[in-house]
Design a protein around this motif. Structure first.
Motif, PDB file in Angstrom:
ATOM      1  N   PRO A 132       0.827  -1.191   0.000  1.00 46.41           N
ATOM      2  CA  PRO A 132       0.000   0.000   0.000  1.00 46.41           C
ATOM      3  C   PRO A 132       0.868   1.251   0.000  1.00 46.41           C
ATOM      4  O   PRO A 132       2.088   1.176  -0.075  1.00 46.41           O
ATOM      5  CB  PRO A 132      -0.787  -0.131   1.294  1.00 46.41           C
ATOM      6  N   GLY A 133       0.278   2.333   0.115  1.00 43.62           N
ATOM      7  CA  GLY A 133       0.928   3.625   0.203  1.00 43.62           C
ATOM      8  C   GLY A 133      -0.163   4.660   0.344  1.00 43.62           C
ATOM      9  O   GLY A 133      -1.348   4.349   0.221  1.00 43.62           O
ATOM     10  N   LYS A 134       0.250   5.877   0.619  1.00 38.73           N
ATOM     11  CA  LYS A 134      -0.725   6.952   0.766  1.00 38.73           C
ATOM     12  C   LYS A 134      -0.410   8.062  -0.214  1.00 38.73           C
ATOM     13  O   LYS A 134       0.750   8.378  -0.451  1.00 38.73           O
ATOM     14  CB  LYS A 134      -0.714   7.487   2.193  1.00 38.73           C
ATOM     15  N   LEU A 135      -1.461   8.640  -0.777  1.00 40.50           N
ATOM     16  CA  LEU A 135      -1.336   9.769  -1.695  1.00 40.50           C
ATOM     17  C   LEU A 135      -1.956  10.988  -1.023  1.00 40.50           C
ATOM     18  O   LEU A 135      -3.128  10.971  -0.659  1.00 40.50           O
ATOM     19  CB  LEU A 135      -2.061   9.472  -3.008  1.00 40.50           C
ATOM     20  N   TYR A 136      -1.147  12.026  -0.835  1.00 40.86           N
ATOM     21  CA  TYR A 136      -1.596  13.268  -0.211  1.00 40.86           C
ATOM     22  C   TYR A 136      -1.639  14.373  -1.255  1.00 40.86           C
ATOM     23  O   TYR A 136      -0.730  14.469  -2.093  1.00 40.86           O
ATOM     24  CB  TYR A 136      -0.618  13.726   0.883  1.00 40.86           C
ATOM     25  N   TYR A 137      -2.642  15.203  -1.180  1.00 39.15           N
ATOM     26  CA  TYR A 137      -2.663  16.426  -1.981  1.00 39.15           C
ATOM     27  C   TYR A 137      -1.991  17.498  -1.132  1.00 39.15           C
ATOM     28  O   TYR A 137      -2.431  17.787  -0.019  1.00 39.15           O
ATOM     29  CB  TYR A 137      -4.095  16.839  -2.337  1.00 39.15           C
ATOM     30  N   ILE A 138      -0.898  18.101  -1.633  1.00 36.09           N
ATOM     31  CA  ILE A 138      -0.147  19.094  -0.861  1.00 36.09           C
ATOM     32  C   ILE A 138      -0.165  20.468  -1.519  1.00 36.09           C
ATOM     33  O   ILE A 138       0.493  21.384  -1.048  1.00 36.09           O
ATOM     34  CB  ILE A 138       1.311  18.635  -0.619  1.00 36.09           C
ATOM     35  N   GLY A 139      -0.929  20.591  -2.611  1.00 34.72           N
ATOM     36  CA  GLY A 139      -1.044  21.881  -3.296  1.00 34.72           C
ATOM     37  C   GLY A 139      -1.988  22.794  -2.531  1.00 34.72           C
ATOM     38  O   GLY A 139      -2.471  22.457  -1.446  1.00 34.72           O
ATOM     39  N   PRO A 140      -2.283  23.958  -3.111  1.00 39.01           N
ATOM     40  CA  PRO A 140      -3.209  24.883  -2.455  1.00 39.01           C
ATOM     41  C   PRO A 140      -4.583  24.231  -2.259  1.00 39.01           C
ATOM     42  O   PRO A 140      -5.075  23.551  -3.160  1.00 39.01           O
ATOM     43  CB  PRO A 140      -3.313  26.063  -3.427  1.00 39.01           C
ATOM     44  N   GLN A 141      -5.162  24.392  -1.101  1.00 33.89           N
ATOM     45  CA  GLN A 141      -6.423  23.729  -0.788  1.00 33.89           C
ATOM     46  C   GLN A 141      -7.526  24.060  -1.781  1.00 33.89           C
ATOM     47  O   GLN A 141      -8.318  23.213  -2.146  1.00 33.89           O
ATOM     48  CB  GLN A 141      -6.857  24.082   0.636  1.00 33.89           C
ATOM     49  N   LYS A 142      -7.545  25.293  -2.279  1.00 40.68           N
ATOM     50  CA  LYS A 142      -8.586  25.652  -3.255  1.00 40.68           C
ATOM     51  C   LYS A 142      -8.403  24.894  -4.571  1.00 40.68           C
ATOM     52  O   LYS A 142      -9.346  24.727  -5.324  1.00 40.68           O
ATOM     53  CB  LYS A 142      -8.622  27.161  -3.489  1.00 40.68           C
TER      54      LYS A 142
END
Length: 157
Positions: A61-71
């Motif tokens: 497994p692994g995790k994918l995070y969104y790290i860009g601007p929240q909007k």
């Protein structure tokens, strides 16, 4: 007792001759377990496992995070992630679509793909594993964006 020793010596000699047929053996990996991480301007993958054994393989497994601007995540209606080895072979893919793609807890679990080891993976080199990467595509309805994440080895077993 002497006969047993003589028989054992004969057996060992016979077995060693059976292996000497003039052929060279191509050394292959046959076993890799690595944990990887990687980052792009908008995404981060953590703790992604690549496991290749002679009879079975497992990716994730692994995790994918969104790290860009929240909007930037507000209008995402589609995303896909594909994991490739350094030779360009796709080994894992996941996609999501809907009116709005959400990441509860701030990440998406990439899940696990596992099964019998494909012929093409049986002679894979550590360099191809070390050069694994991910391609992330996402859409806001107005535009589709693509980013590449070079996966870096964090732990090698």
């Amino acid at each position: 007792m002497k006969m047993i020793k003589l028989w054992s010596l004969f057996l060992m000699f016979s077995l060693s001759l059976m292996g000497c047929n003039g052929e060279t053996v191509e050394k292959t990996n046959n076993f890799f377990i690595v944990e990887t991480n990687g980052k792009s301007p908008h995404w981060e993958i953590t703790n992604y496992i690549i496991k290749i054994k002679p009879t079975e393989s497992r990716f994730g497994p692994g995790k994918l995070y969104y790290i860009g601007p929240q909007k930037g995540l507000e209008n995402v209606d589609f995303y896909s992630v594909s994991i490739y080895l350094g030779n360009g072979e796709k080994v894992h893919a996941k996609a999501m679509s809907g009116d709005k793609v959400e990441f509860p807890n701030g990440y998406d679990d990439l899940g696990v793909i596992s099964g019998e080891t494909a012929q093409s993976l049986k002679k894979i080199s550590i360099e191809q594993v070390e050069n694994a990467y991910a391609i992330i595509k996402w859409s806001t309805g107005k535009e589709e964006v693509t980013e590449k994440i070079q996966l870096k080895l964090r732990l090698r077993r």
